[in-house]
Enzyme design. Structure first.
Site, mmCIF file in Angstrom:
data_model
loop_
_atom_site.group_PDB
_atom_site.id
_atom_site.type_symbol
_atom_site.label_atom_id
_atom_site.label_comp_id
_atom_site.label_asym_id
_atom_site.label_seq_id
_atom_site.Cartn_x
_atom_site.Cartn_y
_atom_site.Cartn_z
ATOM 1 C CE LYS A 158 -3.948 1.900 2.648
ATOM 2 N NZ LYS A 158 -4.683 1.487 4.062
ATOM 3 C CB SER A 169 -7.281 3.691 3.392
ATOM 4 O OG SER A 169 -6.425 3.167 4.550
ATOM 5 C CB SER A 222 -7.918 1.030 6.339
ATOM 6 O OG SER A 222 -8.440 2.429 6.764
#
Length: 471
Positions: free
Chosen positions: A84, A159, A183
């Site tokens: 990420k 996220s 997330s």
């Protein structure tokens, strides 16, 4: 071949070296030399290129970077993955999903990146996220949204939305995710994946998380199988083992103990769950009861001030980014380029600044409140989010802040509890809407009882095998 299965869904599964392997099966195939490392990485790159114009889940770089690995050994040696884009990987810039940054390539890996890649995985690139991970959808204001492969008109969550879209679509079998308010679990729910937010301190923390007044950030992965998630945590403990927590150890299937499991259907903030979400929780409760567990309604295990206190802390974090980004995040930071959600959270926090000390005190008190509530339960079953995956645009940072904030509060009512209390929580894909979008449930346990959740997850996966886009 065509990768468009219907006008709505898309995937990259095909008869190449990746096949429809999960990460464990792919690692075994690599070790047995049924497939070659370069063959696997090439297949991953080709899948990523085919999916790129549809999903927008990989961060585009001006200068291409070669795949990164630390070792050719480890349980997942040679397995491709994505990390990420809020986590440093040497050679890659860390953009945090924001137009406010123009970062240079990082000189070294973050502490968690080293733990992650120590399992032998190969980082193929960085996955997308919303600005600084503040939103529950991956729709950066400055670029195209990341789309859900189950239906391209819908959100992939956030996220860790890029990672979830890549795993669900079959580009990779496992990808990095992290979770500061849901997330890992929210994108896992949106994309039909397994997502465990571990107990606080279970994995190596990155420095920014350790510096927070309350460390709400947990690292982890999103996967298509429970065994991949379980094996990841088994191997992670070989790199770092927190002696303050019970070990997870090797989890290979359901547990034998019959458990007492509480059930919470409606949100902590009072928002009722929609029909599909409620039905999925009730169906999962029935499955668990059929497996011999004792299910019973449970009061919401936290005080009624929790939602507003967490919202203020959320605003505090946005204000912290706005005020210190140039010194703490990257010297290219320009707060004038922040999106509407980050700036709206900042303004909301400033208007309520005087409430922060009391809110922090109550949030810290919630740790004990939750543990006391869980003293008589082995786990609690609840939704991940209050309603099914929204269409793109519903949670866009281009929405007026008041509208967006109301929608986020209505949607994200269940997940923040685990972040503040430090408890483990896992999202599991246990249902489908009539439009063929995944619906998930969440299981939580007392801090340190991650193994209990994995054993329950194995049992549910065995009782009702998870659907994937591979068929």
């Amino acid at each position: 071949m065509t990768v468009i299965e219907t006008p709505k869904a898309i995937h990259a599964f095909t008869d190449d070296a990746l096949g429809d392997y999960d990460a464990t099966a792919l690692a075994n195939a690599l070790k047995a030399r049924k497939v070659g490392r370069q063959e696997v990485l090439q297949a991953c790159q080709q899948r990523a290129e085919r999916m790129a114009p549809h999903l927008n889940a990989v961060v585009s770089l001006a200068t291409p970077v070669q795949p990164v690995s630390l070792t050719n050994d480890g349980a997942f040696a040679g397995v491709p993955t994505y990390i990420k884009d809020n986590t440093d990987v040497g050679g890659y810039p860390t953009g945090h999903g924001s137009a406010a940054l123009s970062p240079s390539p990082c000189r070294k890996h973050s502490p968690f990146t080293r733990q992650y890649l120590d399992q032998g995985m190969v980082c193929m690139g960085k996955s997308t996220l919303p600005e600084f991970g503040f939103n529950a959808t991956t729709e950066p204001a400055h670029s195209d949204p990341t789309r859900n492969p189950w239906n391209l008109a819908y959100s992939s969550g956030a996220s860790s939305g890029g990672s979830a879209a890549l795993v669900a679509a079959g580009v990779v079998p496992i990808a990095h995710a992290n979770d500061g308010g849901g997330s890992i679990r929210i994108p896992a729910a949106c994309c039909g994946l397994v997502g465990l937010k571990p107990s606080r301190g279970r994995l190596v923390d990155n420095p920014a998380a350790r510096s927070l007044p309350i460390n709400i950030v947990g690292e982890g992965v999103v996967t298509r199988s429970v065994r991949d998630t379980a094996n990841f945590y088994t191997e992670a403990e070989k790199h770092f083992r927190n002696r303050k927590l019970p070990p997870i150890g090797k989890v290979i299937g359901p547990g034998t103990k019959r458990l007492r499991i509480g059930v919470v259907v409606d949100s902590i903030n009072g928002q009722p769950s929609d029909a599909a979400t409620r039905a999925t929780v009730e169906h999962t409760a029935s499955l668990l009861a059929d497996l011999g567990h004792r299910l019973e309604p449970m009061p919401v295990p936290i005080g009624d001030r929790f939602p507003e206190d967490f919202a203020l802390y959320w605003g505090f974090l946005a204000s912290l980014v706005r005020g210190t980004g140039r010194w703490v995040v990257d010297n290219s930071f320009n707060h004038q380029q922040l999106d509407g959600l980050t700036l709206g959270l900042h303004r909301m926090f400033l208007a309520n600044l005087q409430r922060l000390p009391a809110a922090l005190w109550r949030l810290r008190q919630s740790i004990g409140q939750y543990e006391r509530a869980m003293a008589s339960y082995d786990a609690v079953l609840m939704p991940v989010v209050s309603h099914t995956t929204p269409e793109l645009g519903h949670l866009s940072p281009d929405q007026p802040f008041d509208t967006l904030f109301e929608r986020l509060n209505r949607y994200v009512g269940f997940t923040p509890l685990a972040n503040v209390t430090g408890a483990p929580a896992i999202a599991l894909p246990m249902g489908m809407t009539t439009d063929h979008l995944p619906v998930a449930v969440q299981l939580m346990a007392a801090t340190g009882q991650d193994r209990t959740l994995l054993e329950l997850a194995f049992a549910l996966e065995e009782a009702a095998p998870f659907r994937t886009l591979a068929g």
